[in-house]
Enzyme design. Sequence first.
Site, PDB file in Angstrom:
ATOM      1  N   GLY A 153       1.643  -7.704  -1.868  1.00 17.34           N
ATOM      2  CA  GLY A 153       0.322  -8.287  -1.951  1.00 17.34           C
ATOM      3  C   GLY A 153      -0.752  -7.225  -1.800  1.00 17.34           C
ATOM      4  N   CYS A 154      -1.955  -7.562  -2.213  1.00 18.45           N
ATOM      5  CA  CYS A 154      -3.042  -6.587  -2.197  1.00 18.45           C
ATOM      6  C   CYS A 154      -3.448  -6.238  -0.772  1.00 18.45           C
ATOM      7  CB  CYS A 154      -4.224  -7.103  -3.000  1.00 18.45           C
ATOM      8  SG  CYS A 154      -4.742  -8.778  -2.585  1.00 18.45           S
ATOM      9  N   TYR A 155      -3.714  -7.244   0.053  1.00 17.44           N
ATOM     10  CA  TYR A 155      -4.066  -6.954   1.449  1.00 17.44           C
ATOM     11  C   TYR A 155      -2.937  -6.221   2.176  1.00 17.44           C
ATOM     12  CZ  TYR A 155      -8.224 -10.090   1.434  1.00 17.44           C
ATOM     13  OH  TYR A 155      -9.433 -10.681   1.219  1.00 17.44           O
TER      14      TYR A 155
END
Lengths: 348, 348, 348, 348
Positions: A153-155
């Site tokens: 995921g990006c975070y």
Amino acid sequence: MNNHKKYNIAIVGASGFTGSELARLLCRHPQVDIRHITSESHEGRMFSDLHPQFMGILDQTLESSQVIKKADLDIIFLALPHGISMDFVKTLEDHPAKIIDLSGDFRLKSPEVYEAWYQKQHVFPEGFEKAVYGLPELHSEKIREGDLVANPGCYPTASILSLAPLLEKDLIDADSIIIDAKSGLTGAGIKASETTHFSNVSENFKAYGLGAHRHTVEIEEQLGLLNRKAAMVQFTPHLLPVDRGILATAYAKPKEAMDKNKLEKIYEDFYADKPFVRIRKSAPGIKDVRGSHYCDVFPFWDDRTQRIISISAIDNLLKGAASQAVHNMNLMLGLEEQTGLEQIPLRP
Amino acid sequence: MNNHKKYNIAIVGASGFTGSELARLLCRHPQVDIRHITSESHEGRMFSDLHPQFMGILDQTLESSQVIKKADLDIIFLALPHGISMDFVKTLEDHPAKIIDLSGDFRLKSPEVYEAWYQKQHVFPEGFEKAVYGLPELHSEKIREGDLVANPGCYPTASILSLAPLLEKDLIDADSIIIDAKSGLTGAGIKASETTHFSNVSENFKAYGLGAHRHTVEIEEQLGLLNRKAAMVQFTPHLLPVDRGILATAYAKPKEAMDKNKLEKIYEDFYADKPFVRIRKSAPGIKDVRGSHYCDVFPFWDDRTQRIISISAIDNLLKGAASQAVHNMNLMLGLEEQTGLEQIPLRP
Amino acid sequence: MNNHKKYNIAIVGASGFTGSELARLLCRHPQVDIRHITSESHEGRMFSDLHPQFMGILDQTLESSQVIKKADLDIIFLALPHGISMDFVKTLEDHPAKIIDLSGDFRLKSPEVYEAWYQKQHVFPEGFEKAVYGLPELHSEKIREGDLVANPGCYPTASILSLAPLLEKDLIDADSIIIDAKSGLTGAGIKASETTHFSNVSENFKAYGLGAHRHTVEIEEQLGLLNRKAAMVQFTPHLLPVDRGILATAYAKPKEAMDKNKLEKIYEDFYADKPFVRIRKSAPGIKDVRGSHYCDVFPFWDDRTQRIISISAIDNLLKGAASQAVHNMNLMLGLEEQTGLEQIPLRP
Amino acid sequence: MNNHKKYNIAIVGASGFTGSELARLLCRHPQVDIRHITSESHEGRMFSDLHPQFMGILDQTLESSQVIKKADLDIIFLALPHGISMDFVKTLEDHPAKIIDLSGDFRLKSPEVYEAWYQKQHVFPEGFEKAVYGLPELHSEKIREGDLVANPGCYPTASILSLAPLLEKDLIDADSIIIDAKSGLTGAGIKASETTHFSNVSENFKAYGLGAHRHTVEIEEQLGLLNRKAAMVQFTPHLLPVDRGILATAYAKPKEAMDKNKLEKIYEDFYADKPFVRIRKSAPGIKDVRGSHYCDVFPFWDDRTQRIISISAIDNLLKGAASQAVHNMNLMLGLEEQTGLEQIPLRP
């Protein structure tokens, strides 16, 4: 090594931002042929009709994802929503191609954890056993061997890279970790909604998903792997009035004596041979990495409060999604890991 | 009470954002006459030449601040840079008017603390004795009596209001406080610089002043007053690509058992008769308060991590500067505290 | 004159930007009581649930528009989409209240023209006879007498005010008029769509509706009334990456000799007693009028090309919609025309 | 042809946006070595200190421009302010390298015209004789032979490409041309000023330079060359609240009968073999070309008004400056014209 060999790839799910960024990178990648781009909702239209910036560059016709099942492919990129993606992975169980899944469906350690945080039953629990977490800076060996790579995921990408050097040496109290993260709007996807309406975003800023964001458990699992202990992370995402970029400001208490030089050395050593992590000497802005595969990290020691602040910046659509997938592909195909990822940040 | 009495006021320092916002509020305030607006650098020009939005509304000529010294005034607003402001306050020592100083020069408890954090010798240490910290929600009685009111900083306003109910009841471990704050660009002032260049701000986001921002000590002092203990606050400001607004995300560990209902009640009780603090049921955005004197606060209990997150939103130029000064003026003149502050937030 | 008389008003259609801006102005208007706010889709919810900036200010319950028909009202504001609005006006045929319609349904001179440009049959052609075009600077006498006022479109307001002084004196060749107009995103409404998605607006700029925008005929009709000749206007709207504001850049060829002084005098004379039109000496920005009822106009004579350029700026939601409606109300009720419209532009 | 030959180039003036964009393109160009980057004001610092996005990518030390005079170079790029640039070109009179000047100093046809529009005496009038106007779509033959190429202005690039097909066939009345142009803020340069202050740009929009912008004469001269007649152009620039992009909306009256198909064919034929001009079927946005060398053009016939509207979009820093310079370099060195210019627009 044969520099000129071309591999066949397909992009499944081309209507969103992740699909279009994958296409942008892959159609300039020197060792790849994009054989298929699929979209159920736009089958038969040109890719450049959906994404006009590609006019004259990638006018390929969008196909149904049905074509994938019989296609001769080396790598299949899945840019599908979570929940949909696991279905598709299941149908590809006997497909010889390697899969890079950009959804959240195979990032966690078990179907049980998935079901607890995604509030959805998992249709392909067998996938968890072979799925590899595709963060190249931490797991490059496993990725090279992997048949199913779960793209982070990006975070989590920004958060884990920000704290990994500390966890790996078990230097911080894992329960003291607070990650105050801020993301550009593209993280909310291409779908029109109240959330993505310009007037709710522009000149605005707010937190969301307090205490409940799914990326929390992904961060906790990966940080826990590094020091073999459970981590309890306070993770708070906010929505920035920009298109691209994540900035994660992470706070932690050290277990033992720390100082500025020691802290910097820990980070420099850890990322010494990682070409896409840059250790900064001052606070990075998200524009310093926009349009690129870089993750800029600034570790800061606050002697007054005896706390570590580590700030990381990535482009959420690239290092947080599409370029990370290409990086994984390079590893899976045995290519130079930097191939096709040389974009210099676009600033201003 | 004589509703129609008009008080004479002056605005010293009209070239910046704070001066122009003071003028905007005060020229529509029903019980005030703006007698003088001063600017050394623009003396003789019209106020509306500097700030074209005022054309036809406030075309008053800018004067030298020398006129203030002999002028018949009830209230003098100082919208001067810190360092300059204390000089001017000193020259007004015998002036009968009350002073509201919007700079940082008299906010702290002693000249010694000032000199440590502002790296500047204080020229008027006597001022600290009579200066009152002008946060009406906490100090309205002292403000009513005050002759010299130090208008709070923008970050401290948001931060203190966010945490005051917890400190006043001594419910949290003061050393666990982390305030991750984000401000619009007007906080950096009207002066053209690399920091304020559009291309460094737009589509960008970054932290600054790590571990060293002057507002840290202002927050610590005020929080410490509430529970009569020293507080050690981790304060990290960031720069948002918007004109106006501060969002402060504060984290703290409770000393005793906490839950959602208890937390909400603490906040609702504390602010029960404070018309400009709104306790929200979900995370506020900065646009919900833009152009207004409101401070929106959302207290959140994370049962999983056993941590309190309190999020507050203000307009940095108003509740964080100009409208807070008008609020203080209303108290100092014995007017209804809401007079002239009824602006509804401008959204979108 | 009885300063304190309160008039009863209703706002029909409160979910959009126009409805919320009407509420913002009217709940601070000294001679108005908001008796009803209606919304079919949100009946029973609080107005401040839809528009959180109003929390604690306007927590009125949204009602069905059915209540309007029997209600004792002086003025009814219709903030409904065109097509829907004419239906509602028809049902109010025998209602004693005066109506201000903010849609496009009664702005044009005949049902035939309406049907040609709106591609929709008109259900209440009788309305055209009594409808008055509500641009106060041009039609204040008729508005005072009117029972049904058609509030002008946002682009027409900026465009007509920009050129009216020239047309009224028949000084320009009407077929030479080109209006290159630019509007903030709120002009596209509150509905989530591809058009209003942040990522399609931010950092972007494009034209739309070339040669076909409905406001074209509205501008042509009103300009034609001024010199009693047909006008053929080239009108091109563009979408700006901002919330609010319209800037219209109008070009025209004079019929006779022109110069700078003559041009400025024509504009100053024409708007001499119009408090909300400001003749500027340099090019206005949309931020100079944001949040206010002002229209700033800058007439420029280009001696080299022998062409007039007239640039006008308004806030599309206010002078282009809600505040213009309040202005019309003031005239219809015989109040001072500036009542409740004293907001100073919010800049920055 | 030797694909691998590397040419030596230098960038003179690296502190601005144009210099940094040149570096971004050239350090990834396969046939170029950047031998020197100069900056008088930052001599001795690293290029990546000025432009942090280049950290680890281009850490070259900035030199004084004095080094250029004796250096062994094939191409020298001058990214200097106008006025300064002509001085430097003069000192390079005997240098064997070819020069690409990105300033305005050699774009016009004579020193007299230059002095009239730039209000400055020209120090190197001899340069006008050998200078070639570097718009590859119009002058590729001359550019290939040129020793001194004057890189076009940003507005002229968009404007000329938008209208060239019409002028070349002498189809429009040249005095009817109105170009209403809008540019991103980077067009104003990297220098901090009132103009570039975030709060004057964000949420704002205004015209500037009415009737007097220097690019007017550049457009007129180049359009005049196409039909061998004088053109009188009305050119009005506006400032957009975005970093990058120019959109030019051009209006013209045809001399003879026109229709949609005829118009489109004229454009498609004219640009048939120009890889970087894309003829669009609908209005382009500036984000469709951001970060790329493309110019998107949409020719529109308004049958009602009998007027042509041609809309063009470019990235002002690339097709309007740096990538155009690289395109010119490719032609001057005999390389494939597309080399190093394959960037796909960055959207969102």
